[in-house]
Design a protein around this motif. Structure first.
Motif, PDB file in Angstrom:
ATOM      1  N   GLU A   1       0.849  -1.197   0.000  1.00  0.00           N
ATOM      2  CA  GLU A   1       0.000   0.000   0.000  1.00  0.00           C
ATOM      3  C   GLU A   1       0.879   1.240   0.000  1.00  0.00           C
ATOM      4  O   GLU A   1       1.948   1.256   0.616  1.00  0.00           O
ATOM      5  CB  GLU A   1      -0.921   0.001   1.222  1.00  0.00           C
ATOM      6  CG  GLU A   1      -1.920  -1.163   1.241  1.00  0.00           C
ATOM      7  CD  GLU A   1      -2.905  -1.133   0.086  1.00  0.00           C
ATOM      8  OE1 GLU A   1      -3.386  -0.040  -0.276  1.00  0.00           O
ATOM      9  OE2 GLU A   1      -3.186  -2.210  -0.470  1.00  0.00           O
ATOM     10  N   GLN A   2       0.427   2.295  -0.672  1.00  0.00           N
ATOM     11  CA  GLN A   2       1.142   3.565  -0.703  1.00  0.00           C
ATOM     12  C   GLN A   2       0.459   4.503   0.290  1.00  0.00           C
ATOM     13  O   GLN A   2      -0.620   5.013   0.025  1.00  0.00           O
ATOM     14  CB  GLN A   2       1.111   4.161  -2.119  1.00  0.00           C
ATOM     15  CG  GLN A   2       1.671   5.559  -2.267  1.00  0.00           C
ATOM     16  CD  GLN A   2       3.032   5.776  -1.678  1.00  0.00           C
ATOM     17  OE1 GLN A   2       3.152   6.057  -0.495  1.00  0.00           O
ATOM     18  NE2 GLN A   2       4.059   5.662  -2.488  1.00  0.00           N
ATOM     19  N   PRO A   3       1.083   4.719   1.471  1.00  0.00           N
ATOM     20  CA  PRO A   3       0.462   5.555   2.495  1.00  0.00           C
ATOM     21  C   PRO A   3       0.178   6.991   2.052  1.00  0.00           C
ATOM     22  O   PRO A   3      -0.753   7.621   2.541  1.00  0.00           O
ATOM     23  CB  PRO A   3       1.480   5.553   3.640  1.00  0.00           C
ATOM     24  CG  PRO A   3       2.377   4.400   3.384  1.00  0.00           C
ATOM     25  CD  PRO A   3       2.360   4.159   1.909  1.00  0.00           C
TER      26      PRO A   3
ATOM     27  N   ALA B   1       7.193   7.898   1.778  1.00  0.00           N
ATOM     28  CA  ALA B   1       6.261   6.847   2.197  1.00  0.00           C
ATOM     29  C   ALA B   1       6.815   5.461   1.902  1.00  0.00           C
ATOM     30  O   ALA B   1       6.394   4.483   2.506  1.00  0.00           O
ATOM     31  CB  ALA B   1       4.917   7.034   1.505  1.00  0.00           C
TER      32      ALA B   1
ATOM     33  N   PRO C   1      -3.863   6.719  -0.422  1.00  0.00           N
ATOM     34  CA  PRO C   1      -4.690   5.557  -0.086  1.00  0.00           C
ATOM     35  C   PRO C   1      -5.416   4.996  -1.311  1.00  0.00           C
ATOM     36  O   PRO C   1      -5.897   5.734  -2.162  1.00  0.00           O
ATOM     37  CB  PRO C   1      -5.681   6.122   0.936  1.00  0.00           C
ATOM     38  CG  PRO C   1      -4.950   7.290   1.541  1.00  0.00           C
ATOM     39  CD  PRO C   1      -4.144   7.871   0.415  1.00  0.00           C
TER      40      PRO C   1
END
Length: 171
Positions: A45-47, A158, A50
């Motif tokens: 996941e890419q913080p 991130a 979202p």
């Protein structure tokens, strides 16, 4: 008579900073097409965005592979990425940065990763800026890719601590 030229080997990294999950298989196919080998990456996941994912892939192949990788990924909406290629004998290092809003930017890089601007481009800035320090600053920032760095920095941050996979091309 033909002369076989030795291929210069180098390495680099593909950073997919953010992409929709639906593009993941297409990105893998594009990377495999350039590298000529199967690619397995771990999507996380890419913080910073979202609903989007990210990955990294380290590669080793002949010089010029970085440009081919960057070109293979170019043009997809909602895809942020960077491709690096380390300097090798007779070849400068490079970084290609891409964002959906800005498109692609290429920067030559030194052995320690600093951006390098060649003298002809600097001369052009001096001429085009017509003595305006503000115009000169803006043109140099464009040459260095500052706008791309500003847009990608939250996505880079991130990704700190993310796993990296190495892929070596043989032959």
């Amino acid at each position: 008579m033909s002369v076989a030229m030795p291929r210069t080997a180098t390495r680099g990294v593909v950073y997919v900073h953010s992409t929709p999950k639906a593009l993941c298989p297409h990105i893998i196919w594009a990377l495999e097409g350039v590298l000529g080998a199967g690619v397995t990456v771990q999507w996380t996941e890419q913080p910073a965005a979202p609903g989007l994912v990210r990955t990294e892939l380290s590669w080793a192949a002949e010089s010029g592979t970085g440009a081919r990788l960057a070109s293979a990924l170019r043009g997809w909406e909602h895809l942020r990425y960077e491709v690096t290629e380390e300097p090798s004998p007779g070849c400068d290092g490079s970084r290609w940065s891409h964002t959906p809003r800005l498109g692609i930017h290429h920067t030559w890089t030194s052995a320690n990763g600093d951006a390098v601007v060649n003298e002809d481009r600097l001369r052009e800035v001096v001429v085009l800026s017509q003595g305006s320090p503000e115009a000169m600053r803006e043109m140099i920032e464009e040459l260095l890719g500052l706008e791309w760095d500003d847009e990608l920095e939250p996505f880079r941050y991130a990704g700190d601590g993310a796993p990296v996979r190495w892929l070596h091309q043989v032959g």
